[in-house]
Design an enzyme around this catalytic site. Structure first.
Site, PDB file in Angstrom:
ATOM      1  N   ASN A  76     -13.271  12.472   5.268  1.00  0.00           N
ATOM      2  CA  ASN A  76     -12.819  11.440   6.199  1.00  0.00           C
ATOM      3  C   ASN A  76     -13.591  10.130   6.088  1.00  0.00           C
ATOM      4  O   ASN A  76     -13.163   9.115   6.616  1.00  0.00           O
ATOM      5  CB  ASN A  76     -12.900  11.965   7.644  1.00  0.00           C
ATOM      6  CG  ASN A  76     -14.198  12.649   7.956  1.00  0.00           C
ATOM      7  OD1 ASN A  76     -14.551  13.642   7.310  1.00  0.00           O
ATOM      8  ND2 ASN A  76     -14.929  12.143   8.920  1.00  0.00           N
ATOM      9  N   ALA A 115      -2.212  16.384  14.491  1.00  0.00           N
ATOM     10  CA  ALA A 115      -1.040  15.488  14.538  1.00  0.00           C
ATOM     11  C   ALA A 115      -1.415  14.014  14.548  1.00  0.00           C
ATOM     12  O   ALA A 115      -0.696  13.180  13.995  1.00  0.00           O
ATOM     13  CB  ALA A 115      -0.204  15.815  15.778  1.00  0.00           C
ATOM     14  N   CYS A 134     -16.257   9.626  14.774  1.00  0.00           N
ATOM     15  CA  CYS A 134     -16.805  10.735  15.549  1.00  0.00           C
ATOM     16  C   CYS A 134     -18.333  10.708  15.579  1.00  0.00           C
ATOM     17  O   CYS A 134     -18.953  11.571  16.169  1.00  0.00           O
ATOM     18  CB  CYS A 134     -16.345  12.061  14.972  1.00  0.00           C
ATOM     19  SG  CYS A 134     -14.570  12.165  14.815  1.00  0.00           S
TER      20      CYS A 134
END
Ligand code: PLP
Length: 377
Positions: free
Chosen positions: A149, A200, A323
């Site tokens: 990521n 999602a 994050c």
């Protein structure tokens, strides 16, 4: 606004919001209820499962809804170590997984498990040879993400599945495909992956829903939540029907002309890379080839300052992973960059609707930031 942080989350297309609204206001029944409103909700949930499973390439009954990618990762790890409880207590993962893998691994270490963290090279990649060297008789799980990521590096998941087969290893293979699904090749069934996680909100769907693929190799997988018996008794809790409907609609929309969308994103990433590298001292970080993630550094310019400055001008990018707010990222640390380069790492990530105008605005703001705003470290 210029939104260039699609690896953090994505905007929801109007059609996705409409699909969710219809479920929230009209088809709002509980799928466990016996009357028609409930049965319609049940049928809708199963239609959505079939759509998403179609995109994953698995049977609908092997795909289980969860509340997010984090939950899918936690469940996968729990299910794998339970499955291998008579085999051993060794796990292999990479040092650059998302914290939704690293934290559960840390917890397992406290319970007596041994975890091998594979370190990426300077390009950000790990190799199947590293997995082979770390594999042991008592290895119960290999957990490897599909796309990192922060760097956009694609990891050798297919090759790792082949290795485990060749070595007749009893270890299960889990793949965190949260950043890779509908961005790069992804074929858990064809590759022989045992568990794969999805979310999602990285593909135009809502936050609050994810999925876990569990291969047939796991007979009687360990349930994550016990209760009313939803999700074939493996993940109890009333189904988040609106989120599930949004997830399925987002998958359907993304799949329309997917190759064109990915080619457009890859071309924009290259346009961005070349343009931003004309800024004096700017360097690329790693050699990620996923079409949507670009990692760069302006050495000596703290990325938190860059992100705040650009954010105040309506340009959204990220300092490494969203994050890891405030903390220096474990991924950046693992790449072995110099202190000044590590301090200046920024992540730019694209969606199908991103444009050259977004990149041009980013370029101007970065140039200005460098020239006028903040002194170097
Ligand atoms: N795994 C990866 C690689 C991610 O990038 C993320 C979110 O950024 C997650 C897992 C967590 O997904 P979620 O936000 O759905 O919990």
């Amino acid at each position: 606004m210029h939104y260039l942080d699609h690896a953090a989350t994505t905007p929801i297309p109007h059609e996705v919001a409409q699909a969710m609204l219809a479920v929230l206001t009209e088809q709002f029944g509980n799928p466990s209820a016996q009357y028609p409103l409930g049965q319609e909700a049940k049928a809708l949930t199963e239609r959505c499962r079939a759509i998403i499973a179609g995109a994953v390439g698995c049977k609908p009954e092997r795909l289980f809804f969860t509340s997010c990618g984090t939950e899918s990762n936690n469940w996968a790890i729990q299910a794998a170590v339970w499955h291998g409880r008579h085999t051993g207590r060794h796990i292999i993962t990479t040092a650059v997984e998302h914290s939704a893998i690293l934290q559960p691994c840390k917890w397992l270490e406290q319970q007596g498990y041994e975890v091998t963290y594979l370190k990426p090279d300077r390009t950000g990649h790990v190799t199947v040879e590293q997995v082979a060297a770390a594999l042991r008789e008592d290895t119960v799980l290999v957990s490897m993400m599909l796309v990192n990521n922060e760097t956009g590096c694609i990891f050798p998941v297919k090759e790792t599945a082949a290795l485990l087969r060749e070595k007749k290893s009893r270890a299960l293979l889990h793949c965190d495909a949260v950043q890779g699904f509908l961005k790069v090749d992804c074929d858990p069934v064809g590759w022989g992956v045992d568990l794969m996680s999805f979310s999602a909100h990285k593909i135009g769907g809502p936050k609050g829903v994810g999925a876990l693929y569990i291969a047939e190799t796991l007979r009687n997988p360990k349930p994550l939540l016990s209760g009313g018996g939803q999700e074939s008794g493996l993940r109890s809790g009333t189904e988040a029907t609106a989120q599930i409907a949004g997830f399925a609609k987002a998958v359907e929309l993304r799949m329309e002309n997917l190759d064109e969308k990915l080619a457009k994103m890859a071309a924009l990433k290259e346009y961005c890379r070349q343009k931003l590298l004309t800024i004096d001292t700017m360097v690329t970080v790693g050699e990620g080839t996923a079409p949507h993630i670009l990692s760069l550094s302006l050495p000596g310019y703290p990325s938190a300052n860059i992100v705040t400055d650009l954010g105040s001008q309506g340009i959204c990018i990220s300092a490494g992973s969203a994050c890891h707010k405030g903390k220096s990222s474990h991924v950046v640390s693992a790449l072995g960059l110099s202190k000044r380069t590590a301090a200046g790492v920024i992540r730019i990530s694209f969606g199908p609707e991103s444009s050259e105008a977004d990149v041009d605005a980013l370029y101007e703001a970065l140039r200005e930031h460098k020239e006028k705003r903040f002194p170097m470290l």
